[in-house]
Design a protein around this motif. Structure first.
Motif, mmCIF file in Angstrom:
data_model
loop_
_atom_site.group_PDB
_atom_site.id
_atom_site.type_symbol
_atom_site.label_atom_id
_atom_site.label_comp_id
_atom_site.label_asym_id
_atom_site.label_seq_id
_atom_site.Cartn_x
_atom_site.Cartn_y
_atom_site.Cartn_z
ATOM 1 N N PRO A 25 32.524 8.324 25.761
ATOM 2 C CA PRO A 25 32.088 7.969 27.107
ATOM 3 C C PRO A 25 31.862 6.471 27.289
ATOM 4 C CG PRO A 25 30.385 9.175 25.936
ATOM 5 C CD PRO A 25 31.586 9.188 25.070
ATOM 6 N N ALA A 26 31.877 5.719 26.202
ATOM 7 C CA ALA A 26 31.704 4.263 26.306
ATOM 8 C C ALA A 26 32.809 3.637 27.139
ATOM 9 C CB ALA A 26 31.670 3.637 24.920
ATOM 10 N N GLN A 27 33.981 4.247 27.151
ATOM 11 C CA GLN A 27 35.076 3.702 27.962
ATOM 12 C C GLN A 27 34.702 3.703 29.439
ATOM 13 O OE1 GLN A 27 37.752 6.572 26.050
ATOM 14 N NE2 GLN A 27 39.157 4.863 25.733
ATOM 15 N N ALA A 28 34.133 4.802 29.911
ATOM 16 C CA ALA A 28 33.699 4.873 31.310
ATOM 17 C C ALA A 28 32.559 3.895 31.563
ATOM 18 C CB ALA A 28 33.267 6.297 31.652
ATOM 19 N N ARG A 29 31.663 3.772 30.601
ATOM 20 C CA ARG A 29 30.514 2.879 30.768
ATOM 21 C C ARG A 29 30.942 1.420 30.854
ATOM 22 N NH1 ARG A 29 25.894 0.724 30.670
ATOM 23 N NH2 ARG A 29 23.980 1.853 30.666
ATOM 24 N N ILE A 30 31.892 1.016 30.044
ATOM 25 C CA ILE A 30 32.382 -0.367 30.084
ATOM 26 C C ILE A 30 32.941 -0.693 31.465
ATOM 27 C CG2 ILE A 30 34.213 -1.899 29.234
ATOM 28 C CD1 ILE A 30 33.732 -0.533 26.445
ATOM 29 N N GLU A 31 33.724 0.214 32.013
ATOM 30 C CA GLU A 31 34.291 -0.013 33.345
ATOM 31 C C GLU A 31 33.187 -0.044 34.410
ATOM 32 O OE1 GLU A 31 37.156 -1.098 33.452
ATOM 33 O OE2 GLU A 31 38.108 -0.295 31.675
ATOM 34 N N ALA A 32 32.186 0.824 34.273
ATOM 35 C CA ALA A 32 31.081 0.834 35.232
ATOM 36 C C ALA A 32 30.255 -0.453 35.138
ATOM 37 C CB ALA A 32 30.202 2.066 35.007
ATOM 38 N N GLU A 33 30.085 -0.969 33.927
ATOM 39 C CA GLU A 33 29.397 -2.261 33.763
ATOM 40 C C GLU A 33 30.183 -3.382 34.455
ATOM 41 O OE1 GLU A 33 26.496 -3.091 32.590
ATOM 42 O OE2 GLU A 33 25.869 -1.400 31.359
ATOM 43 N N SER A 34 31.517 -3.310 34.366
ATOM 44 C CA SER A 34 32.359 -4.298 35.052
ATOM 45 C C SER A 34 32.148 -4.238 36.558
ATOM 46 C CB SER A 34 33.839 -4.053 34.745
ATOM 47 O OG SER A 34 34.114 -4.253 33.395
ATOM 48 N N ILE A 35 32.051 -3.026 37.077
ATOM 49 C CA ILE A 35 31.823 -2.851 38.515
ATOM 50 C C ILE A 35 30.513 -3.510 38.922
ATOM 51 C CG2 ILE A 35 31.325 -1.129 40.294
ATOM 52 C CD1 ILE A 35 33.251 0.760 38.638
ATOM 53 N N LYS A 36 29.475 -3.263 38.150
ATOM 54 C CA LYS A 36 28.170 -3.845 38.471
ATOM 55 C C LYS A 36 28.228 -5.370 38.420
ATOM 56 C CE LYS A 36 23.312 -3.607 37.637
ATOM 57 N NZ LYS A 36 22.198 -3.115 36.893
ATOM 58 N N ALA A 37 28.935 -5.921 37.436
ATOM 59 C CA ALA A 37 29.069 -7.379 37.338
ATOM 60 C C ALA A 37 29.845 -7.941 38.525
ATOM 61 C CB ALA A 37 29.754 -7.751 36.022
ATOM 62 N N ILE A 38 30.875 -7.245 38.952
ATOM 63 C CA ILE A 38 31.653 -7.696 40.114
ATOM 64 C C ILE A 38 30.771 -7.720 41.354
ATOM 65 C CG2 ILE A 38 33.520 -7.031 41.700
ATOM 66 C CD1 ILE A 38 35.018 -5.993 39.150
ATOM 67 N N ILE A 39 29.968 -6.688 41.532
ATOM 68 C CA ILE A 39 29.068 -6.629 42.690
ATOM 69 C C ILE A 39 28.138 -7.837 42.691
ATOM 70 C CG2 ILE A 39 27.133 -5.345 43.701
ATOM 71 C CD1 ILE A 39 28.626 -2.763 42.740
#
Length: 134
Positions: A25-39
């Motif tokens: 599940p770390a793969q999904a988490r890494i992408e979600a962290e990217s989303i938060k950083a973009i925001i």
């Protein structure tokens, strides 16, 4: 005689196509962290070109979150997992919606939505790692 030649001599079965060690599940988490950083970066930048690029990248990352979650949901987790963790289907449903359009990270620039997505991924990850111990 031919039936005996072609009859299976050894019966085998497998849990999945590939060793289960490929899922994480770390793969999904890494992408979600990217989303938060973009925001966060978009909040501090008024450049329209930057914002357009950020929208595209955020939408791509949101799709990747959904993809990684769907792979876990459909390929890793099996009926015994869903029996032991009856909330699992609901968690995946909520997480993929949080990554999607219509109020999810794909559609909005809302850090709270990104935090909710990360929390759902963490709940899924906790169950995932419990199943790996079994």
């Amino acid at each position: 005689m031919f039936a005996r030649l072609f009859a299976p001599t050894l019966e085998v079965s497998a849990h999945c196509d590939l060793p289960c060690g490929i899922y994480d599940p770390a793969q999904a988490r890494i992408e979600a962290e990217s989303i938060k950083a973009i925001i966060a970066k978009v909040a501090d930048n008024d450049d329209p070109d930057f914002r357009t690029r950020a929208v595209l990248i955020k939408e791509q990352r949101s799709d990747l979150v959904k993809h990684h979650l769907w792979v876990l949901w459909t390929d890793y987790f099996k009926p015994p997992h869903f029996e032991k963790y009856p909330q699992l289907h609901q968690l995946f449903n909520e997480a993929t919606k949080l990554a999607g359009g219509g109020g999810g990270t794909k559609a909005v620039f809302d850090a709270e939505v990104a935090d909710q997505l990360l929390a759902k991924i963490d709940e899924i990850a906790e169950i995932f790692w419990e199943t790996k111990k079994a």
